[in-house]
Design a protein around this motif. Structure first.
Motif, PDB file in Angstrom:
ATOM      1  N   ILE A 332       1.073  -1.433  -0.112  1.00  0.00           N
ATOM      2  CA  ILE A 332      -0.239   0.341  -0.051  1.00  0.00           C
ATOM      3  C   ILE A 332       0.999   1.287  -0.233  1.00  0.00           C
ATOM      4  O   ILE A 332       1.931   0.845   0.471  1.00  0.00           O
ATOM      5  CB  ILE A 332      -0.930   0.307   1.563  1.00  0.00           C
ATOM      6  N   ALA A 333       0.430   2.675  -0.151  1.00  0.00           N
ATOM      7  CA  ALA A 333       1.270   3.456  -0.783  1.00  0.00           C
ATOM      8  C   ALA A 333       1.500   4.085   1.026  1.00  0.00           C
ATOM      9  O   ALA A 333       0.669   3.743   1.979  1.00  0.00           O
ATOM     10  CB  ALA A 333       0.385   4.400  -1.749  1.00  0.00           C
ATOM     11  N   GLY A 335       1.468   5.719   3.903  1.00  0.00           N
ATOM     12  CA  GLY A 335       0.174   6.404   4.703  1.00  0.00           C
ATOM     13  C   GLY A 335      -0.292   6.241   6.408  1.00  0.00           C
ATOM     14  O   GLY A 335       1.264   5.544   6.608  1.00  0.00           O
ATOM     15  N   CYS A 446      -5.841   2.799   6.224  1.00  0.00           N
ATOM     16  CA  CYS A 446      -4.458   3.472   5.717  1.00  0.00           C
ATOM     17  C   CYS A 446      -4.815   5.368   5.202  1.00  0.00           C
ATOM     18  O   CYS A 446      -4.961   4.678   3.670  1.00  0.00           O
ATOM     19  CB  CYS A 446      -3.617   2.776   4.763  1.00  0.00           C
ATOM     20  N   PRO A 448      -2.962   7.937   2.550  1.00  0.00           N
ATOM     21  CA  PRO A 448      -2.095   8.146   2.449  1.00  0.00           C
ATOM     22  C   PRO A 448      -1.464   9.813   2.805  1.00  0.00           C
ATOM     23  O   PRO A 448      -2.467  10.997   2.546  1.00  0.00           O
ATOM     24  CB  PRO A 448      -2.049   7.937   0.776  1.00  0.00           C
ATOM     25  N   TRP A 449      -0.339  10.131   2.875  1.00  0.00           N
ATOM     26  CA  TRP A 449       0.815  10.704   3.303  1.00  0.00           C
ATOM     27  C   TRP A 449      -0.004  12.243   2.373  1.00  0.00           C
ATOM     28  O   TRP A 449      -0.079  12.892   3.302  1.00  0.00           O
ATOM     29  CB  TRP A 449       2.112  10.384   3.745  1.00  0.00           C
ATOM     30  N   GLU A 450       0.076  11.710   1.334  1.00  0.00           N
ATOM     31  CA  GLU A 450      -0.103  12.913   0.508  1.00  0.00           C
ATOM     32  C   GLU A 450      -1.300  13.312  -0.150  1.00  0.00           C
ATOM     33  O   GLU A 450      -1.008  14.617   0.321  1.00  0.00           O
ATOM     34  CB  GLU A 450       0.069  12.357  -1.227  1.00  0.00           C
ATOM     35  N   LYS A 451      -2.196  12.873   0.542  1.00  0.00           N
ATOM     36  CA  LYS A 451      -3.334  13.238   0.702  1.00  0.00           C
ATOM     37  C   LYS A 451      -3.933  13.982   1.716  1.00  0.00           C
ATOM     38  O   LYS A 451      -4.335  15.104   2.499  1.00  0.00           O
ATOM     39  CB  LYS A 451      -4.755  11.824   0.793  1.00  0.00           C
ATOM     40  N   TYR A 494     -10.168   8.732   1.197  1.00  0.00           N
ATOM     41  CA  TYR A 494      -8.781   8.057   0.275  1.00  0.00           C
ATOM     42  C   TYR A 494      -8.921   6.833   1.045  1.00  0.00           C
ATOM     43  O   TYR A 494      -7.541   6.517   0.640  1.00  0.00           O
ATOM     44  CB  TYR A 494      -8.115   9.047   0.514  1.00  0.00           C
TER      45      TYR A 494
ATOM     46  N   THR C 135      10.126   5.377  -0.818  1.00  0.00           N
ATOM     47  CA  THR C 135       9.420   4.811  -1.876  1.00  0.00           C
ATOM     48  C   THR C 135      10.596   4.689  -2.872  1.00  0.00           C
ATOM     49  O   THR C 135      10.546   3.235  -3.243  1.00  0.00           O
ATOM     50  CB  THR C 135       8.835   6.133  -2.657  1.00  0.00           C
TER      51      THR C 135
END
Lengths: 596, 425, 155
Positions: A332-333, A335, A446, A448-451, A494, C135
């Protein structure tokens, strides 16, 4: 609370009664025995109905009811006239995959669940919500069984994760698992299991500080920092993260963490994991110099002794509950793993995989008082008050409860269902006036941190979630980013569900003067390899032996195996009583067909 | 024919005022007065005399000392009493000169009181005829002329005894009597035991706790020192001028006894006793003494109450004279008395507070109480959000009120046509 | 105070007050804007300005009333005026310097704004950097045999 309690009584209740004596240890031990037998009972039920096929498939709500009845029946015989209060301290919950805690449906929830969650479907590897809706377990599930009892307020609780395997016939004609569980769930399982054993060995080191491995030693004491470091490093080596709600905390009489977030407990002592710790870990990982950003201004809205810190030392004579929950991060991304509370409000614009369910267990909040209007609710409240300070399920209040475990009859089930109707009526008024607080069903997600970082957050940290149950001082989930829990909740759209593996156990750090052998030892009230051995799993990861902490962990494992010179850890064994549960499981096969 | 001089209480008439006055002083009249107050009819004189005779007889039978023991009167003293009336005049003539001044001083001291004291005895007798607490009061039989009779008989008795003692007086004062001689009279005995039994039988000298007494001669010596040499009374602060006077006092007041009630009194005699001797059977002894004490003082006083079990256990450790005492305690406020049994008695002045019917506090279970003390929330059910909101509201209200005040004050100051000094208003 | 609808409301008084107030407000505004300077008949006219006898004496102006005068200037006062005039001069110089610097050095100011980053922005920056790191370093192959728990039986 309207109770006036004198200073002397306060001393007695908070300190005097928590001094570990032989009588106290006896109560702890019997509570542990009953808990172990309860756990054994549930694993046997699940094995019988899902693995060996000896009995009909039992639904989750049936297992819960049977287990609770079993616990109450066991409690009946112990300390019958000696103590004023004893009972279930944690109603049996059966959580599958991403459901982290709180899944204990009542008998009458089944129909409602099905109608409200028609569109829910399996999404990838996690299928906890789907299992919750249809009520049956399936191969590949990680099932977390949690239960607990208390005798005179001395509480033993246990959580054990168990894997449902696809079966095939072995050489001797017996059913056996086709193969070990692989993948992300297995990683988390291994991490939790190792972390659990390590923390318990660490706690045992508090009794004999001289045996503590050199690489872990921090001044010869077991501190909160050490526990956190060890658990976090194990989780990191298995690419897992410790999710909010995990904790290693001291429990006291009647203060076993059953109403964390409702009660701001005085003199809280323990390590608790929150979202802010994931945030901190990420911040420390960064190449930027962030030393000055790490510190968070503590909230001054609370009594300082209620705010948990890691600055404590484990001392002998205390009782600890080790409750570790981890989720794997593979696939998973990156997060933030957080918990979503399931609610039973229909008609909201929710995603397809959002579970609509109402909580099964409730905790009475004694700080509130209100004169209820409905007679049904008044009667119900008096019944709830009698049950004490621990969570209860409505079915526990019925007169027909506990049902006969060995030969349960349909009439008993019907009687409970009938009582439940009346209770539901009263319960709504009680809940509306906050006289009782539901124990939420929590689902691990979870985000995502980006969100999180790209979202607009004009309100800053000022939005507070009133219904969120957190420890005092932890109201703001991401203090460094300034994201409030309300904002975080809005970001859950998200999020992806992640499977949770959980182990928990209660341990008593016995000093030499209370045990018969005269040698200080750690008594593991619940869990342990004898009562609940781990399921067959295989993880691709392993601990990196070059690290200092990992070496310390291996030394600890060696010490706990060494009977003579190592750490003395004893496990409470289940009651000897033979508990055959064939009655209800076999003779109602017809009912099974109807329900399925 | 009617007389002007009447007595309304007794419904009789007199010829002269002297007669009336005389009547007013009689016990009969006083008794009738009491009856009148109690709204009863008067009784005639002969009936009254009968009543007095009856009560006296009863009293003689039931006479007890402070410890509940029947008082044994010496026969000769009774004889003396009887004889006294018959030979009164003769004796008076015969002697009495030399002791006159002694007795006069006593009579002086007493002449004020007897009417009062006799009245009180009388009233007690008539209303509750079994209650006798002073054997002294009716020693002289009842006549209508009680006042003078009282005086004279008292005088006579002492005179007689003094006369009897006259012969031995000189040696008594000059040389110290031995332990075999009676302290209260001139009798001499062969040994101490006989002397003690004589003193017990004839004079009523009871020596308490004989089984623990180790130094009987010492005790007797002490008594001789006190009574014969120093001429002091055991029970009261009477200081005799001579051996005769102190003996007369003791016999007339029945003070021939050892005061053995309070701690101080016991401590005075403790040197002659040894309670540690009987350690093995201490509990039996204590039970004995306990029952005795209760028998005496059941209705009298709270100061001596049987000790409960814990007290006995305690006292077995600290064995001494006062071991069978258990004191009741009054607390600091002075309204609550705690008995050794644990019973607490409140003062009547606080009756109003004791009588109120308060509901008991709810008996919460341990769990709730633990939670209550473990919970550190500032207020029940108030979340952070509401607190913050309330804070804000309060600030806002405060600001608003300040603003309003400023506004109104500045406006109002312009409403007055003339300057008005606030200080002069 | 009679209410708004009262019969004996001092209507006229209220109207007068309102008008006076509105006029006063207008006048105040004008005054603030500096539009209310009186018309000067001569350049040297000082009517409407702050007037100070000692300063006049110090400057030696406006002493046209004749040889006999009651206006005096003490020595102390004269010293103070002298000192204050010096200060006024310095202030004027400072204003000039500031104006000059504002006019001439515009290029430096852009640089100055840049380093004022809020802690939140720094946190976010750190986060982004950390995520890039993870990443990139995520594909570390585990070369061990892994971990196995339990066995082929039902516990």
């Amino acid at each position: 609370m309207a109770l006036a309690i004198s200073r002397e009584d306060t001393q007695v209740l908070l300190h005097g009664k928590n001094v570990l004596q032989e009588s106290t240890l006896d109560k702890y031990r019997s509570a542990g025995q009953i808990t172990q037998s309860g756990l054994k009972f549930v694993t046997k039920l699940i094995n019988d109905s899902y693995h060996t096929g000896n009995a009909r498939r039992l639904a989750i709500h049936e297992i819960c009811l049977l287990a609770d009845s079993f616990l109450v029946a066991c409690l009946e015989s112990s300390f019958k006239t000696k103590v004023a209060e004893r009972g279930i301290s944690h109603p049996t919950t059966i959580d599958v995959d991403e459901v982290a805690s709180g899944w204990c449906p009542e008998l009458d929830d089944v129909e409602q669940l099905r109608s409200a969650n028609k569109q829910i479907e399996e999404s990838g590897s996690v299928s906890g919500c789907r299992r919750c809706v249809d009520g049956y377990l399936a191969p590949g599930d990680v099932v977390k069984i949690s239960l607990g009892v208390h005798i005179d307020g001395y509480t033993a609780q246990v959580s054990h994760s168990m894997v449902i395997f696809p079966t095939d016939e072995g050489e001797d004609g017996k059913k056996k698992p086709t193969g070990p569980l692989l993948g992300a769930k297995a990683d988390a399982y291994a991490a939790v299991h190792i972390a659990m054993e390590t923390v318990i060995s660490l706690l045992a080191c508090a009794l004999t500080p001289e045996k503590m491995p050199r690489s872990l030693s921090s001044g010869g004491q077991v501190t909160g920092h050490l526990i956190r470091t060890v658990v976090d490093s194990i989780a990191a080596s298995y690419h897992c993260v410790v999710i909010p709600g995990s904790k290693v905390r001291r429990v006291r009489r009647f203060l076993a963490g059953q109403n964390e977030g409702i009660v701001a407990e005085r003199e809280y002592k323990g390590v608790a994991w929150y979202e802010s710790h994931q945030e901190l870990a990420l911040l420390q990982k960064s190449a930027e110099s962030t030393k000055d950003l790490v510190a968070v201004k503590s909230s001054n809205r609370h009594n300082s002794s209620a705010v948990p810190t890691d600055d404590f030392t484990v001392t002998p004579g205390e009782v600890y509950v080790v409750d570790l929950q981890m989720v794997p991060l593979d696939g998973i991304a990156p997060g933030l793993v957080t918990l979503e509370n399931a609610d039973n409000f229909s008609g909201k614009s929710h995603k397809a995989d959002q579970l609509v369910a109402r909580p099964g267990a409730y905790v009475r909040d004694f700080a509130h008082s209100h004169t209820l209007k409905l007679r049904a609710s008044r009667q119900l409240l008096s019944k709830i008050d009698k049950q004490g300070v621990y969570p209860i399920k409505l079915s526990h209040l019925s007169d027909t409860f506990p049902i006969d475990v060995t030969a349960a009859e349909t009439s008993q089930i019907e009687a409970i269902s009938k009582d439940l109707k009346l209770y539901r009526l009263g319960m709504s008024e009680i809940l509306n006036n906050f006289l009782a607080i539901p124990n939420p069903i929590r689902i691990a997600k979870c985000i995502p941190w980006e969100k999180i970082m790209s979202t607009a957050n004009p309100a800053g940290s000022h939005g507070m979630d009133a219904i969120e149950r957190t420890l005092p001082g932890q109201e703001l989930p991401l203090p460094r980013l300034g994201v409030s829990s309300l904002k975080l909740r809005s970001l859950l759209k998200y999020a992806v569900s992640v499977p949770v593996v959980r182990q928990s156990s209660t341990v008593v750090l016995c000093t030499g003067d209370v045990v018969s052998s005269g040698k200080s030892e750690l008594l593991r009230l619940s869990g342990g390899n004898k009562t609940c051995p781990p399921s067959w799993i295989h993880s691709n990861y392993q601990l990196n032996k070059e690290e200092d902490i990992v070496q310390g962990i291996f030394q600890l494992a060696e010490l706990s195996k060494d009977k003579r010179f190592g750490l003395s850890v004893r496990e409470t064994q289940p009651l000897k009583k033979e508990t055959v549960s064939t009655g209800f499981t076999s003779n109602t096969t017809t009912q099974d067909v109807e329900m399925a | 024919m009617t007389y002007v001089f009447t007595c309304n209480a007794c419904l009789i008439q007199f010829r002269s005022s002297d007669q009336q006055r005389y009547h007013m002083k009689t016990e009969w009249h006083r008794y009738n007065l009491k009856r009148k107050l109690a709204q009863l009819g008067p009784i005639p004189a002969d009936l009254f005399a009968e009543k007095v005779q009856l009560s006296e007889k009863e009293k003689e039978l039931n006479q007890v000392d402070e410890f509940g023991f029947p008082i044994l009167k010496s026969k000769d003293s009774q004889y003396n009493q009887k004889k006294s009336s018959s030979v009164k005049t003769k004796l008076k003539k015969k002697r009495g000169r030399q002791f006159d001044n002694v007795e006069v001083s006593r009579n002086h001291a007493r002449s004020v009181s007897p009417a009062v004291s006799v009245t009180s005895e009388m009233s007690k007798m008539s209303l509750n005829s079994t209650d006798f607490d002073d054997e002294r009061s009716y020693g002289n039989g009842f006549t209508t002329d009680s006042n003078s009779e009282y005086h004279s008989s008292d005088y006579e008795t002492s005179e007689i005894e003094a006369g009897e003692d006259e012969g031995t007086e000189d040696e008594g004062t000059e040389e110290r009597p031995s332990a075999t001689d009676c302290i209260f009279c001139t009798a001499e005995h062969k040994d101490i035991e006989r002397n003690v039994s004589h003193m017990f039988r004839s004079h009523g000298l009871y020596i308490p706790e004989p089984s623990f007494l180790i130094d009987l001669p010492g005790l007797l010596d002490d008594l001789i020192d006190l009574i014969v040499i120093a001429n002091r009374c055991l029970c009261c602060s009477f200081q005799g001028t001579s051996l005769e006077s102190i003996r007369a006092h003791i016999s007339s007041k029945s003070h021939a006894r050892l005061p053995y009630e309070t701690k101080e009194e016991r401590a005075k005699f403790s040197q002659f006793y040894d309670f540690s001797l009987a350690d093995n059977n201490i509990h039996d002894k204590e039970e004995e003494s306990d029952t005795r004490v209760t028998g005496d003082d059941a209705d009298a006083d709270v100061a001596a109450i049987t000790p409960d079990d814990t007290d006995t256990a305690h006292s077995s450790l600290t064995v001494d004279m006062n071991s069978n005492y258990a004191l009741a305690e009054v607390d600091d406020t002075g309204v609550e008395l705690t008995l050794p049994t644990g019973v607490r008695a409140g003062h009547r002045s606080m009756r109003r507070f004791y009588r109120q019917n308060l509901p008991l506090p709810p008996d919460a279970s341990d769990g709730n109480r633990t939670l209550a003390v473990g919970d550190r929330r500032f207020l029940g059910g108030v979340t952070d959000k509401t607190i913050r909101k309330n804070d804000k509201n309060v600030h806002q209200l405060e600001r608003q009120s300040i603003n309003r005040k400023i506004r109104t004050e500045t406006r109002r100051s312009n409403f007055q046509t003339h300057f008005r000094d606030e200080l002069l208003q | 105070m009679p209410s708004k609808n009262s019969i004996n409301r001092p209507k006229q008084q209220i109207n007068i007050n309102r008008r006076t107030q509105s006029l006063a407000k207008k006048r105040d505004a004008m005054e603030k804007a500096g539009l209310l300077q009186p018309a000067r008949s001569a350049e040297s006219s000082k009517s409407g300005l702050a007037r100070s006898v000692p300063i006049d004496l110090y400057k030696g102006e406006g002493l046209t009333a004749g040889p006999l005068t009651t206006k005096t200037l003490s020595k102390k006062r004269a010293k103070k005026i002298e000192r204050n005039l010096k200060y006024a001069e310095q202030r004027k110089l400072l204003v000039d310097v500031q104006k000059k610097s504002e006019d001439s050095m515009e290029l430096d100011q852009v640089k100055k704004i840049e380093p004022t980053k809020t802690p939140l922005e720094r946190v976010k920056a750190a986060f982004f950097k950390a995520m890039e790191d993870t990443t990139s370093s995520g594909l570390v192959l585990e070369n061990g045999s892994g971990t196995t728990l339990g066995g082929p039986f039902f516990p």
